[in-house]
Design a protein around this motif. Structure first.
Motif, PDB file in Angstrom:
ATOM      1  N   VAL A 123       0.835  -1.199   0.000  1.00 37.24           N
ATOM      2  CA  VAL A 123       0.000   0.000   0.000  1.00 37.24           C
ATOM      3  C   VAL A 123       0.877   1.258   0.000  1.00 37.24           C
ATOM      4  O   VAL A 123       0.628   2.210  -0.742  1.00 37.24           O
ATOM      5  CB  VAL A 123      -0.962   0.004   1.197  1.00 37.24           C
ATOM      6  CG1 VAL A 123      -1.804   1.279   1.197  1.00 37.24           C
ATOM      7  CG2 VAL A 123      -1.878  -1.222   1.162  1.00 37.24           C
ATOM      8  N   ALA A 124       1.912   1.246   0.835  1.00 37.91           N
ATOM      9  CA  ALA A 124       2.820   2.396   0.893  1.00 37.91           C
ATOM     10  C   ALA A 124       3.477   2.626  -0.458  1.00 37.91           C
ATOM     11  O   ALA A 124       3.613   3.776  -0.911  1.00 37.91           O
ATOM     12  CB  ALA A 124       3.877   2.169   1.967  1.00 37.91           C
ATOM     13  N   ARG A 125       3.888   1.563  -1.108  1.00 30.19           N
ATOM     14  CA  ARG A 125       4.533   1.682  -2.418  1.00 30.19           C
ATOM     15  C   ARG A 125       3.573   2.277  -3.444  1.00 30.19           C
ATOM     16  O   ARG A 125       3.958   3.133  -4.256  1.00 30.19           O
ATOM     17  CB  ARG A 125       5.026   0.320  -2.889  1.00 30.19           C
ATOM     18  CG  ARG A 125       5.893   0.372  -4.149  1.00 30.19           C
ATOM     19  CD  ARG A 125       6.380  -1.013  -4.568  1.00 30.19           C
ATOM     20  NE  ARG A 125       6.927  -1.732  -3.440  1.00 30.19           N
ATOM     21  CZ  ARG A 125       6.407  -2.853  -2.940  1.00 30.19           C
ATOM     22  NH1 ARG A 125       5.312  -3.367  -3.473  1.00 30.19           N
ATOM     23  NH2 ARG A 125       6.968  -3.463  -1.921  1.00 30.19           N
ATOM     24  N   TRP A 126       2.297   1.852  -3.397  1.00 32.26           N
ATOM     25  CA  TRP A 126       1.323   2.401  -4.350  1.00 32.26           C
ATOM     26  C   TRP A 126       1.177   3.912  -4.149  1.00 32.26           C
ATOM     27  O   TRP A 126       1.147   4.670  -5.130  1.00 32.26           O
ATOM     28  CB  TRP A 126      -0.044   1.721  -4.186  1.00 32.26           C
ATOM     29  CG  TRP A 126      -1.022   2.229  -5.207  1.00 32.26           C
ATOM     30  CD1 TRP A 126      -1.262   1.716  -6.445  1.00 32.26           C
ATOM     31  CD2 TRP A 126      -1.849   3.398  -5.086  1.00 32.26           C
ATOM     32  NE1 TRP A 126      -2.177   2.486  -7.116  1.00 32.26           N
ATOM     33  CE2 TRP A 126      -2.565   3.518  -6.311  1.00 32.26           C
ATOM     34  CE3 TRP A 126      -2.057   4.333  -4.089  1.00 32.26           C
ATOM     35  CZ2 TRP A 126      -3.479   4.567  -6.536  1.00 32.26           C
ATOM     36  CZ3 TRP A 126      -2.959   5.375  -4.317  1.00 32.26           C
ATOM     37  CH2 TRP A 126      -3.658   5.476  -5.526  1.00 32.26           C
ATOM     38  N   VAL A 127       1.073   4.343  -2.893  1.00 32.62           N
ATOM     39  CA  VAL A 127       0.921   5.778  -2.626  1.00 32.62           C
ATOM     40  C   VAL A 127       2.144   6.536  -3.129  1.00 32.62           C
ATOM     41  O   VAL A 127       2.012   7.582  -3.794  1.00 32.62           O
ATOM     42  CB  VAL A 127       0.703   6.040  -1.122  1.00 32.62           C
ATOM     43  CG1 VAL A 127       0.691   7.541  -0.847  1.00 32.62           C
ATOM     44  CG2 VAL A 127      -0.603   5.411  -0.660  1.00 32.62           C
ATOM     45  N   GLU A 128       3.326   6.028  -2.849  1.00 31.70           N
ATOM     46  CA  GLU A 128       4.541   6.721  -3.276  1.00 31.70           C
ATOM     47  C   GLU A 128       4.657   6.783  -4.793  1.00 31.70           C
ATOM     48  O   GLU A 128       5.139   7.769  -5.349  1.00 31.70           O
ATOM     49  CB  GLU A 128       5.767   6.033  -2.672  1.00 31.70           C
ATOM     50  CG  GLU A 128       5.868   6.245  -1.164  1.00 31.70           C
ATOM     51  CD  GLU A 128       6.956   5.422  -0.517  1.00 31.70           C
ATOM     52  OE1 GLU A 128       7.438   4.463  -1.164  1.00 31.70           O
ATOM     53  OE2 GLU A 128       7.324   5.734   0.633  1.00 31.70           O
ATOM     54  N   GLU A 129       4.178   5.749  -5.477  1.00 30.16           N
ATOM     55  CA  GLU A 129       4.270   5.710  -6.935  1.00 30.16           C
ATOM     56  C   GLU A 129       3.200   6.558  -7.614  1.00 30.16           C
ATOM     57  O   GLU A 129       3.373   6.947  -8.777  1.00 30.16           O
ATOM     58  CB  GLU A 129       4.174   4.268  -7.427  1.00 30.16           C
ATOM     59  CG  GLU A 129       5.383   3.418  -7.073  1.00 30.16           C
ATOM     60  CD  GLU A 129       5.209   1.958  -7.452  1.00 30.16           C
ATOM     61  OE1 GLU A 129       4.068   1.573  -7.826  1.00 30.16           O
ATOM     62  OE2 GLU A 129       6.195   1.198  -7.348  1.00 30.16           O
ATOM     63  N   ASN A 130       2.107   6.841  -6.910  1.00 27.25           N
ATOM     64  CA  ASN A 130       0.975   7.543  -7.525  1.00 27.25           C
ATOM     65  C   ASN A 130       0.676   8.914  -6.917  1.00 27.25           C
ATOM     66  O   ASN A 130      -0.239   9.595  -7.378  1.00 27.25           O
ATOM     67  CB  ASN A 130      -0.282   6.673  -7.437  1.00 27.25           C
ATOM     68  CG  ASN A 130      -0.216   5.470  -8.353  1.00 27.25           C
ATOM     69  OD1 ASN A 130      -0.554   5.555  -9.532  1.00 27.25           O
ATOM     70  ND2 ASN A 130       0.223   4.339  -7.816  1.00 27.25           N
ATOM     71  N   ARG A 131       1.428   9.320  -5.890  1.00 23.36           N
ATOM     72  CA  ARG A 131       1.076  10.549  -5.174  1.00 23.36           C
ATOM     73  C   ARG A 131       1.113  11.801  -6.036  1.00 23.36           C
ATOM     74  O   ARG A 131       0.350  12.746  -5.785  1.00 23.36           O
ATOM     75  CB  ARG A 131       1.974  10.713  -3.951  1.00 23.36           C
ATOM     76  CG  ARG A 131       3.459  10.775  -4.241  1.00 23.36           C
ATOM     77  CD  ARG A 131       4.261  10.669  -2.962  1.00 23.36           C
ATOM     78  NE  ARG A 131       5.700  10.576  -3.214  1.00 23.36           N
ATOM     79  CZ  ARG A 131       6.608  10.350  -2.270  1.00 23.36           C
ATOM     80  NH1 ARG A 131       6.220  10.216  -1.006  1.00 23.36           N
ATOM     81  NH2 ARG A 131       7.884  10.282  -2.575  1.00 23.36           N
ATOM     82  N   LEU A 132       1.939  11.838  -7.072  1.00 23.69           N
ATOM     83  CA  LEU A 132       1.985  13.030  -7.921  1.00 23.69           C
ATOM     84  C   LEU A 132       0.811  13.102  -8.897  1.00 23.69           C
ATOM     85  O   LEU A 132       0.637  14.111  -9.586  1.00 23.69           O
ATOM     86  CB  LEU A 132       3.306  13.086  -8.693  1.00 23.69           C
ATOM     87  CG  LEU A 132       4.559  13.234  -7.835  1.00 23.69           C
ATOM     88  CD1 LEU A 132       5.793  13.342  -8.712  1.00 23.69           C
ATOM     89  CD2 LEU A 132       4.458  14.444  -6.910  1.00 23.69           C
ATOM     90  N   ARG A 133      -0.004  12.063  -8.913  1.00 15.47           N
ATOM     91  CA  ARG A 133      -1.195  12.077  -9.765  1.00 15.47           C
ATOM     92  C   ARG A 133      -2.401  12.689  -9.050  1.00 15.47           C
ATOM     93  O   ARG A 133      -3.446  12.904  -9.678  1.00 15.47           O
ATOM     94  CB  ARG A 133      -1.526  10.648 -10.225  1.00 15.47           C
ATOM     95  CG  ARG A 133      -0.429  10.022 -11.086  1.00 15.47           C
ATOM     96  CD  ARG A 133      -0.776   8.603 -11.457  1.00 15.47           C
ATOM     97  NE  ARG A 133      -1.972   8.561 -12.299  1.00 15.47           N
ATOM     98  CZ  ARG A 133      -2.644   7.450 -12.580  1.00 15.47           C
ATOM     99  NH1 ARG A 133      -2.254   6.285 -12.050  1.00 15.47           N
ATOM    100  NH2 ARG A 133      -3.715   7.489 -13.355  1.00 15.47           N
ATOM    101  N   ALA A 134      -2.273  12.948  -7.768  1.00 14.79           N
ATOM    102  CA  ALA A 134      -3.341  13.624  -7.013  1.00 14.79           C
ATOM    103  C   ALA A 134      -3.059  15.122  -7.072  1.00 14.79           C
ATOM    104  O   ALA A 134      -2.019  15.582  -6.595  1.00 14.79           O
ATOM    105  CB  ALA A 134      -3.373  13.129  -5.581  1.00 14.79           C
ATOM    106  N   GLN A 135      -3.981  15.887  -7.650  1.00 13.81           N
ATOM    107  CA  GLN A 135      -3.720  17.294  -7.928  1.00 13.81           C
ATOM    108  C   GLN A 135      -4.824  18.200  -7.416  1.00 13.81           C
ATOM    109  O   GLN A 135      -5.948  17.763  -7.154  1.00 13.81           O
ATOM    110  CB  GLN A 135      -3.559  17.503  -9.436  1.00 13.81           C
ATOM    111  CG  GLN A 135      -2.386  16.755 -10.042  1.00 13.81           C
ATOM    112  CD  GLN A 135      -1.703  17.564 -11.131  1.00 13.81           C
ATOM    113  OE1 GLN A 135      -1.452  18.755 -10.988  1.00 13.81           O
ATOM    114  NE2 GLN A 135      -1.399  16.906 -12.239  1.00 13.81           N
ATOM    115  N   ALA A 136      -4.472  19.479  -7.298  1.00 14.12           N
ATOM    116  CA  ALA A 136      -5.436  20.502  -6.873  1.00 14.12           C
ATOM    117  C   ALA A 136      -5.070  21.830  -7.515  1.00 14.12           C
ATOM    118  O   ALA A 136      -3.898  22.140  -7.713  1.00 14.12           O
ATOM    119  CB  ALA A 136      -5.437  20.652  -5.354  1.00 14.12           C
TER     120      ALA A 136
END
Length: 292
Positions: free
Chosen positions: A149-162
């Motif tokens: 789960v941690a790896r998924w967040v680290e790999e995808n965190r830049l795809r969450a935008q505002a």
């Protein structure tokens, strides 16, 4: 049952209804109004409008670091029960709070060497952080390990935008994000900054336009450009007691991405609201990686 506890913090602005539905463990962040400390309750008391009205009336809320001791109190009972911790945290670039969480973790792991604590920096705050939380929680419920789960967040965190814009520049000036001169000139010219979360996890101004309507159109444009898969975008409109503008933003976004089915609207929380002020509006989504 998972051998670890999935945790996050209230700077995600995740509505309390999700906390209850998913039975999430949350570290609640402090803010101060008129000398009295409160803890962000994620809207449970239904006092969001009252909070922003108090700012319009002259209240100047402030925020403070959550101390190491607060994390010790939250983490230790979980470790004592024989469970590990996955903590999905707001951006380390916006506060020293995450460093305090890490300090607490180091202290506790000396006492409980058989346990594990993973702290993941989302490089986000508010709804982009919540989007990552909700997507990561699905993996947690599916039985994925805390490392996965941690790896998924680290790999995808830049795809969450505002992308957001404020109504009154004085709150950015008060927080040191712009100078007094820039705030005065910007107010005179009705300039509205467009602010986003950078790849480093900081809040940065990427543009400025004249007038509120132009600002709303621009942030809708940016969100539409970001969305690759409408079914997976999880769009959220945030507002600091500006429901009419939130409705306008939803209309603008639907015009640009008609395939969107579910667009949620949430209140900006009191901690973040203390720095951006009433009238702030934002569009947040999951899509392409942050450009800057």
């Amino acid at each position: 049952m998972n051998p670890y506890v999935f945790m996050t913090d209230s700077d995600s602005d995740l509505p309390y209804t999700y906390v209850d539905e998913l039975d999430l463990s949350v570290v609640y962040m402090p803010y101060i109004v008129n000398g009295q400390e409160h803890m962000d309750d994620l809207g449970r008391a239904g006092a969001q409008k009252e909070y922003f009205d108090s700012m319009r009336a002259g209240a100047a809320p402030s925020t403070s670091l959550l101390p190491v001791g607060a994390y010790l109190e939250q983490f230790e009972p979980i470790l004592a029960q024989g469970k590990d911790i996955l903590f999905i945290a707001f951006s380390s670039q916006l506060s020293g709070t995450l460093a305090n969480a890490r300090s607490a973790s180091e202290e506790l792991l000396e006492k409980y060497p058989e346990r594990k604590i993973l702290i993941v920096d989302t490089l986000s705050i508010s709804a982009p952080q919540s989007i990552l939380i909700l997507k990561a929680y699905e993996l947690y419920k599916a039985g994925k390990s805390m490392e996965e789960v941690a790896r998924w967040v680290e790999e995808n965190r830049l795809r969450a935008q505002a992308w957001f814009t404020v109504d009154d520049l004085k709150y950015l000036r008060r927080g040191g994000r712009i100078s007094a001169v820039a705030a005065t000139v910007g107010t005179m010219l009705d300039l509205k900054p467009i602010i986003t979360e950078s790849r480093e996890g900081k809040l940065v101004s990427i543009d400025k336009v004249r007038g509120r309507k132009s600002a709303l159109r621009l942030i809708a444009d940016r969100a539409a450009e970001c969305i690759e898969d409408p079914a997976n975008a999880m769009p959220v409109i945030m507002h600091a007691d500006a429901p009419e503008d939130a409705q306008r933003l939803e209309k603008l976004l639907r015009e640009r991405v008609p395939q969107l089915t579910d667009i949620q609207t949430w209140y900006v929380g009191p901690v973040i609201g203390a720095h951006c002020g009433p009238g702030t509006v934002a569009i947040c989504c999951f899509g392409k990686e942050r450009a800057q």
